[in-house]
Design an enzyme around this catalytic site. Structure first.
Site, PDB file in Angstrom:
ATOM      1  CG  ASN A 169      -1.946  -1.112   1.152  1.00  0.00           C
ATOM      2  OD1 ASN A 169      -2.917  -1.006   0.405  1.00  0.00           O
ATOM      3  ND2 ASN A 169      -1.726  -2.182   1.904  1.00  0.00           N
ATOM      4  CD  GLU A 170       4.606   1.434  -2.847  1.00  0.00           C
ATOM      5  OE1 GLU A 170       4.981   2.068  -1.841  1.00  0.00           O
ATOM      6  OE2 GLU A 170       5.358   0.663  -3.464  1.00  0.00           O
ATOM      7  N   PRO A 171       2.244   5.236  -0.889  1.00  0.00           N
ATOM      8  CG  PRO A 171       4.068   6.645  -0.499  1.00  0.00           C
ATOM      9  CD  PRO A 171       3.718   5.261  -0.967  1.00  0.00           C
TER      10      PRO A 171
END
Length: 644
Positions: A169-171
């Site tokens: 879950n990236e920025p």
């Protein structure tokens, strides 16, 4: 004792944790923390199994949970912990990715956990990286439904990435996101580059559980080890909740604990500047750290700090105990002044009471340990030059071959040169040339595959010849250059073997043979590949094993940094100034390592070349000393003494 019980009430009531928005437990070492996490998981499994219930675990990959899995395996084999009623769901997998690939999380989980316990294979769930892209959405929905059908996740294990991502879950991920296909952030791909032998081979997508899926877990344990994680840990725990740092969403989860070692927690306010939060015990070490912090914050020399400035920054009780300010300033200024020496081997024929090194013996035997073949000149090249120039008997020991950090093109170039050289002087040799063989071997190799024996040897010889060239340039004769080829490293892959007795014996035997008055070792624990950490552990264990030897009574161990970070000024016990000419000589010594020039195989997240990193850090150390009111130098290398 469970992590869940670890100082929860004390944490809630302490003034020193008032900025922390997630329950946080800090341990001296990750091994201790990992054992307690494993114990909590084991207790959960036993408790639910005793009630005839299933246990549903969310599992993570990467270096952070390895210690937990190791302890779970021990509990299974030695204490009978059964996983027959356990169902697992892994956080993520690269896409596309075959399960038998070296970088596959299926392979990781089998090697680090599942192959060693009694969990039924059908109860193991890891996102499938072999799907067609149009099949992924339905697969992710089914993944969610399987978790829900089992009653949800009882416990989710997490690590944290440098961007603050959990899972993949990236920025920009939202708090309600579910299992899905995502694009990987550039920093995440850079961090994974060493596993894939180059950023260009890292997949651009992954399947990951969503933040919402993670947040639905009844219990969450998130781990971080090492100083490289310290900045993002502080953002996650003390910062505002923002989509740009997905780990901050855990601040709203009612049953999360963030488990850290001291290095990972170093940037938290309670660790870095505790005097801003409450009354502290003003030890000499804390006083030095606080005064240096205040001077840097105000950008003022130490000797110009005032009583008012101390009081305005949470240090009024220090003034009451040790003041006035000028008395404290003088004391700290003198401590800093006494760390500076142009004689790293000790200045002969002087009073050494306030010097970092002993005056006697005037000419010392010095042993410099270099984890990779270029760490000696990158991290302490200026000091290395001074030790040789000042007439000490300097030995350098290259702990590993560094053979995986050479490009295949370099192997072909050297094999071609060798072939031409052989033809020139031995034209009668007509058998297939080594050039033809290595070209064929490299052509048939996929990214991440282990090199053939011949290719590994050539890569090792390239690094060895460069190390010799660098040491010769500094002025070390060949008989004082030692190649240790520590066995733990020689796998031909990024993944290394555990440190073993033979590694420690090789190290101890070399120390006993040289009987040094000084040992220099790399304390650069932020090395993202772990080799520095393992090499340092070998030295520490070797030193401990032979400390009863008579010569060890007169042996001091100095730790250097520079390739990946530098010591903070408050930690430096010996600061060696580097003149402009010496800095240029250091650069030339680094340039002898041509295979690492322009672009390294494993550059880490820092795009600068190693010589640029080293010079920038050396200049920055000198700049800080100058800001604090000390003499202005071109550059400085810092060292911290290890007491055994």
């Amino acid at each position: 004792m469970k992590i869940a019980q670890f100082d929860r009430k004390k944490w809630e009531l302490s003034a020193f944790t008032q900025k922390e928005k997630i329950h946080t437990a800090i341990f001296n070492q990750p091994e201790q923390a990992s054992e307690l996490i494993a114990l909590e998981i084991a207790d959960l499994i036993r408790e639910k199994t005793g009630r005839g219930e299933k246990t549903v675990l969310g599992l993570a990959t990467g270096s952070s949970p390895k210690g937990v899995y190791k302890e779970l395996i021990r509990l299974h084999k030695e204490e009978g912990l059964s996983f027959k009623s356990v169902f697992t769901f892994n956080l993520d997998e690269y896409f596309p990715m075959n399960p038998d690939e070296l970088q596959s999380y299926v392979k990781f989980m089998n090697e680090n956990l599942f192959d060693h316990i009694d969990i039924p294979k059908e109860q193991v769930h890891i996102p499938d990286g072999t799907l067609e892209q149009e099949e992924v959405a339905a697969y992710c929905q089914d993944y969610e439904e399987k978790i829900d059908a089992l009653g949800g996740l009882d416990l989710q294990l997490l690590g944290i990435g440098r961007t603050g991502h959990v899972g993949f879950n990236e920025p920009g991920s939202t708090v309600h996101s579910k299992t899905r296909l995502v694009n990987l952030d550039n920093i995440t791909r850079i961090d994974a580059a060493s596993d894939f032998f180059g950023e260009e081979h890292v997949p651009r997508k992954a399947i990951t559980m969503g933040v919402g899926t993670i947040m639905s877990a009844k219990r969450i344990i998130i781990m971080a080890w090492g100083e490289g994680k310290a900045p993002i840990v502080r953002k996650a725990i003390e910062g505002p909740m923002v989509e740009q740092v997905p780990a901050t969403f855990l601040q709203t989860h009612s049953n999360t604990v963030f488990v850290l070692d001291e290095a990972a927690g170093a940037e938290l306010t309670r660790q870095k500047t505790p005097w801003l939060l409450g009354t502290v015990d003003w030890t000499p070490e804390l006083t030095k750290r606080a005064v240096i912090w205040l001077a840097q914050k105000l950008e003022k020399p130490v000797l110009k700090l005032t009583d008012r400035e101390y009081s305005d920054h949470g240090m009024s009780d220090l003034i009451l105990q040790e003041g006035p300010a000028y008395s404290i300033n003088i004391k700290i200024f003198n401590l800093l002044q006494h760390t500076i020496t142009g004689w790293p081997g000790g200045k002969p024929n002087v009073d050494d009471t306030n010097r970092p090194e002993r005056a006697n013996p005037a000419k010392k035997r010095v042993l410099i340990f270099s984890p990779h073949p270029d760490d000696d000149v990158i991290s302490m090249g200026g000091t290395f030059l001074r030790l040789v120039d000042q007439g000490h008997e300097v030995h350098v020991a290259y702990q590993t071959s560094g053979n995986i950090a050479v490009f295949d093109d370099d192997v072909i170039q050297y094999a071609d040169f060798f072939g031409d050289l052989n033809k020139e002087f031995h034209p009668e040799h007509q058998e297939q040339s080594i050039y033809d063989r290595v070209v064929e071997q490299i052509k048939n190799k996929k990214a991440g595959d282990q090199d053939s024996y011949e290719v590994q040897k050539i890569k090792g010889l390239i690094r060895r010849s460069e190390a010799k060239a660098g040491a010769r340039y500094v002025g070390v004769p060949m008989e004082r250059i030692h190649f240790m080829d520590m066995p733990f490293y020689e796998t031909g892959q990024v993944k290394k073997n555990p440190l073993g007795p033979e590694d420690i014996k090789i190290t101890a035997d070399l120390i006993k043979r040289i009987k040094p008055h000084q040992i220099y070792a790399a304390g650069d624990l932020s090395d993202p590949h772990g080799t520095h950490r393992v090499c340092l552990s070998a030295i520490f264990q070797a030193v401990e094993s032979i400390k009863s030897e008579e010569f060890m009574n007169d042996c001091w161990v100095w730790l250097y940094r520079g390739a990946w970070q530098e010591w903070s000024v408050e930690d430096i016990e010996m600061a060696v100034p580097i003149s402009p000419d010496e800095l240029m000589r250091k650069r030339r010594a680094i340039f002898k390592h041509q295979s690492q020039k322009d672009s390294a195989v494993f550059p880490g997240s820092d795009k600068r070349e190693f010589w640029q990193r080293a010079e920038d850090r050396n200049r920055d150390t000198a700049r800080i000393y100058d800001l604090l009111g000390l003499a202005e130098y071109e550059a400085m290398e810092g060292f911290k003494r290890y007491h055994f």
